[in-house]
Design an enzyme around this catalytic site. Structure first.
Site, PDB file in Angstrom:
ATOM      1  N   GLY A   1       0.408  -0.943   8.186  1.00  0.00           N
ATOM      2  CA  GLY A   1       0.176  -1.291   9.586  1.00  0.00           C
ATOM      3  C   GLY A   1      -1.252  -1.771   9.834  1.00  0.00           C
TER       4      GLY A   1
ATOM      5  N   ALA B   1       0.223   2.947   9.353  1.00  0.00           N
ATOM      6  CA  ALA B   1       0.824   3.867  10.324  1.00  0.00           C
ATOM      7  C   ALA B   1       0.588   5.286   9.827  1.00  0.00           C
ATOM      8  CB  ALA B   1       2.315   3.577  10.439  1.00  0.00           C
TER       9      ALA B   1
ATOM     10  N   GLU C   1       4.206  -0.180   1.812  1.00  0.00           N
ATOM     11  CA  GLU C   1       5.319   0.576   2.397  1.00  0.00           C
ATOM     12  C   GLU C   1       6.423   0.878   1.390  1.00  0.00           C
ATOM     13  OE1 GLU C   1       3.778  -1.966   3.821  1.00  0.00           O
ATOM     14  OE2 GLU C   1       3.583  -1.673   5.975  1.00  0.00           O
TER      15      GLU C   1
ATOM     16  N   GLU D   1      -1.171  -5.337   8.955  1.00  0.00           N
ATOM     17  CA  GLU D   1      -0.382  -6.006  10.002  1.00  0.00           C
ATOM     18  C   GLU D   1      -1.200  -6.164  11.278  1.00  0.00           C
ATOM     19  OE1 GLU D   1       2.690  -3.124   9.228  1.00  0.00           O
ATOM     20  OE2 GLU D   1       4.159  -4.724   8.949  1.00  0.00           O
TER      21      GLU D   1
HETATM   22  N1  DAK Z   1      -1.363   8.215   7.507  1.00  0.00           N
HETATM   23  C1  DAK Z   1      -1.845   9.463   7.709  1.00  0.00           C
HETATM   24  N2  DAK Z   1      -2.932   9.948   7.093  1.00  0.00           N
HETATM   25  C2  DAK Z   1      -3.549   9.142   6.221  1.00  0.00           C
HETATM   26  C3  DAK Z   1      -3.106   7.830   5.950  1.00  0.00           C
HETATM   27  C4  DAK Z   1      -1.954   7.370   6.653  1.00  0.00           C
HETATM   28  N3  DAK Z   1      -1.483   6.120   6.536  1.00  0.00           N
HETATM   29  N4  DAK Z   1      -3.928   7.284   5.028  1.00  0.00           N
HETATM   30  C5  DAK Z   1      -4.839   8.220   4.752  1.00  0.00           C
HETATM   31  N5  DAK Z   1      -4.623   9.336   5.457  1.00  0.00           N
HETATM   32  C6  DAK Z   1      -5.381  10.592   5.424  1.00  0.00           C
HETATM   33  C7  DAK Z   1      -5.115  11.338   4.138  1.00  0.00           C
HETATM   34  O1  DAK Z   1      -3.929  12.095   4.223  1.00  0.00           O
HETATM   35  C8  DAK Z   1      -6.348  12.218   4.060  1.00  0.00           C
HETATM   36  O2  DAK Z   1      -6.189  13.286   4.969  1.00  0.00           O
HETATM   37  P1  DAK Z   1      -6.462  14.826   4.508  1.00  0.00           P
HETATM   38  O3  DAK Z   1      -5.598  15.051   3.326  1.00  0.00           O
HETATM   39  O4  DAK Z   1      -7.932  14.833   4.164  1.00  0.00           O
HETATM   40  O5  DAK Z   1      -6.118  15.627   5.715  1.00  0.00           O
HETATM   41  C9  DAK Z   1      -7.446  11.313   4.610  1.00  0.00           C
HETATM   42  O6  DAK Z   1      -6.776  10.309   5.380  1.00  0.00           O
HETATM   43  C10 DAK Z   1      -8.238  10.602   3.512  1.00  0.00           C
HETATM   44  O7  DAK Z   1      -7.305   9.964   2.652  1.00  0.00           O
HETATM   45  P2  DAK Z   1      -7.277  10.203   1.054  1.00  0.00           P
HETATM   46  O8  DAK Z   1      -7.776  11.558   0.723  1.00  0.00           O
HETATM   47  O9  DAK Z   1      -5.926   9.819   0.569  1.00  0.00           O
HETATM   48  O10 DAK Z   1      -8.370   9.135   0.589  1.00  0.00           O
HETATM   49  P3  DAK Z   1      -8.417   8.336  -0.777  1.00  0.00           P
HETATM   50  O11 DAK Z   1      -9.733   7.651  -0.785  1.00  0.00           O
HETATM   51  O12 DAK Z   1      -8.070   9.227  -1.932  1.00  0.00           O
HETATM   52  O13 DAK Z   1      -7.259   7.241  -0.673  1.00  0.00           O
HETATM   53  C11 DAK Z   1      -5.945   5.530   0.438  1.00  0.00           C
HETATM   54  C12 DAK Z   1      -7.328   6.251   0.326  1.00  0.00           C
HETATM   55  C13 DAK Z   1      -6.050   4.577   1.646  1.00  0.00           C
HETATM   56  C14 DAK Z   1      -5.705   4.689  -0.817  1.00  0.00           C
HETATM   57  C15 DAK Z   1      -4.837   6.590   0.611  1.00  0.00           C
HETATM   58  O14 DAK Z   1      -5.198   7.463   1.687  1.00  0.00           O
HETATM   59  C16 DAK Z   1      -3.507   5.986   0.921  1.00  0.00           C
HETATM   60  O15 DAK Z   1      -2.835   5.466   0.041  1.00  0.00           O
HETATM   61  N6  DAK Z   1      -3.105   6.075   2.196  1.00  0.00           N
HETATM   62  C17 DAK Z   1      -1.804   5.631   2.640  1.00  0.00           C
HETATM   63  C18 DAK Z   1      -1.797   4.124   2.685  1.00  0.00           C
HETATM   64  C19 DAK Z   1      -0.424   3.620   3.060  1.00  0.00           C
HETATM   65  O16 DAK Z   1       0.558   3.853   2.359  1.00  0.00           O
HETATM   66  N7  DAK Z   1      -0.375   2.941   4.157  1.00  0.00           N
HETATM   67  C20 DAK Z   1       0.860   2.413   4.695  1.00  0.00           C
HETATM   68  C21 DAK Z   1       1.421   3.407   5.637  1.00  0.00           C
HETATM   69  S1  DAK Z   1       3.059   2.933   6.169  1.00  0.00           S
HETATM   70  C22 DAK Z   1       8.499   1.083  10.193  1.00  0.00           C
HETATM   71  C23 DAK Z   1       8.444   0.864   8.818  1.00  0.00           C
HETATM   72  C24 DAK Z   1       7.299   1.038   8.158  1.00  0.00           C
HETATM   73  C25 DAK Z   1       6.160   1.413   8.800  1.00  0.00           C
HETATM   74  C26 DAK Z   1       6.197   1.621  10.137  1.00  0.00           C
HETATM   75  C27 DAK Z   1       7.345   1.455  10.838  1.00  0.00           C
HETATM   76  N8  DAK Z   1       9.723   0.993  10.869  1.00  0.00           N
HETATM   77  C28 DAK Z   1      10.791   0.247  10.253  1.00  0.00           C
HETATM   78  C29 DAK Z   1       9.904   1.679  12.071  1.00  0.00           C
HETATM   79  C30 DAK Z   1       5.036   1.672   7.975  1.00  0.00           C
HETATM   80  C31 DAK Z   1       3.886   1.332   8.232  1.00  0.00           C
HETATM   81  C32 DAK Z   1       2.781   1.797   7.407  1.00  0.00           C
HETATM   82  O17 DAK Z   1       1.718   1.387   7.679  1.00  0.00           O
END
Ligand code: DAK
Length: 262
Positions: free
Chosen positions: A113, A68, A136, A116
């Site tokens: 997400g 997400a 998460e 998922e």
């Molecule tokens: N959201 C927004 N932007 C993201 C992103 C994300 N999930 N993942 C990556 N990006 C963006 C980065 O911010 C960066 O943007 P800029 O800084 O260049 O503007 C660009 O994509 C490239 O990412 P990185 O520079 O970080 O690239 P790396 O190769 O260094 O790292 C990575 C890649 C995938 C390991 C890293 O980006 C990362 O850890 N990303 C986040 C992964 C993550 O944590 N995903 C889970 C998200 S939470 C809910 C509860 C929970 C949820 C939803 C609802 N309820 C109860 C309502 C949560 C859901 C989720 O999915």
């Protein structure tokens, strides 16, 4: 098939649709606009009687979907977060219950997400550089799009809990070993393999393919006796179709069946 800002929807072959999440600068993270477009695209496929297989993939070669959109989600109130989770869950459920089979084609990150979304598809083909996980907890939240449930059903309680509680990334080899993905192949041939699999499914009796998916999807939530009864009903239904007559006649005639999808 509709025009989208964050998605591409293409048809490389009749009946085979490829839906590409297309926000590569954000590693295809799911924001509200993308979820709304995904919903519209899935409804379009659901309404297409000629559809046979849907492939879902991510643009850019670095990610399927990195979760997400954290930047959008950060400021949500509890009520907004709940609404976002419910809307997204409805889209994932629509994918899961789409009449046609859905294959997730994962090259790069499938996190949160993204994992998922991949798990709501019928199966997952991954490249050697694919990375899966439910990180998460590192953001101070639980999985919100059905991850606690679908991961548990796919890989078992202990493995699901390990991944959900540690947030650990899983590489493609481990994902294959624990049954999260069906197949791992080089990134360069991933889409060709996925399309070959899609074509082999599209060549089968379309009604039988749809009913097989329904039997598995609905049957897994029933006890074995009722699930087998449900299968028997669907099996019987096949004998009211032109596809059954053609499929069996073609076998006897030693020719390829020409299915009519009815
Ligand atoms: N959201 C927004 N932007 C993201 C992103 C994300 N999930 N993942 C990556 N990006 C963006 C980065 O911010 C960066 O943007 P800029 O800084 O260049 O503007 C660009 O994509 C490239 O990412 P990185 O520079 O970080 O690239 P790396 O190769 O260094 O790292 C990575 C890649 C995938 C390991 C890293 O980006 C990362 O850890 N990303 C986040 C992964 C993550 O944590 N995903 C889970 C998200 S939470 C809910 C509860 C929970 C949820 C939803 C609802 N309820 C109860 C309502 C949560 C859901 C989720 O999915």
């Amino acid at each position: 098939m509709g025009s989208y800002e964050n998605l591409l929807l293409e048809s490389p072959d009749p009946g085979i649709h490829v839906l590409t999440l297309n926000r590569p600068r954000a590693l295809n993270a799911l924001n509200r606009a993308t979820i709304a477009e995904l919903h519209a695209a899935v409804q379009t496929i659901a309404a297409d009687a000629e559809a046979r297989v849907l492939l879902i993939t991510g643009a850019g070669g670095r990610a399927f979907v990195a979760g997400a959109d954290i930047k959008e989600m950060q400021g949500y109130t509890a009520i907004e977060a709940q609404a976002f989770a419910r809307r997204t869950m409805a889209v994932l459920r629509a994918i899961e219950t789409l009449p046609v089979p859905v294959i997730a084609v994962v090259d790069g990150y499938a996190l949160g997400g993204g994992n998922e979304l991949a798990m709501s598809c019928d199966f997952i083909l991954a490249s050697e550089r694919a990375v899966f996980g439910q990180p998460e907890v590192s953001l101070g939240v639980t999985a919100g799009f059905g991850g606690t449930q679908r991961l548990t059903r796919l890989v078992g309680r202990a493995r699901a809990l390990e991944l959900l509680l540690s947030g650990r990334h899983v590489d493609a080899a481990e994902a294959l070993r624990i049954g999260l993905v069906n197949r791992v192949c080089p990134a360069a041939t991933l889409m060709d393999e996925a399309l070959a699999l899609a074509r082999s499914i599209a060549a089968q009796g379309p009604v039988a393919v749809r009913l097989s998916k329904e039997a598995v999807q609905r049957g897994q939530d029933l006890d074995l006796d009722n699930a087998c009864q449900f299968e028997a009903q669907l099996f019987g239904l096949c004998f009211a179709t032109a596809d059954q007559k053609e499929g069996m006649q073609a076998f006897i005639d030693k020719r390829t069946a020409q299915f009519l999808n009815r």
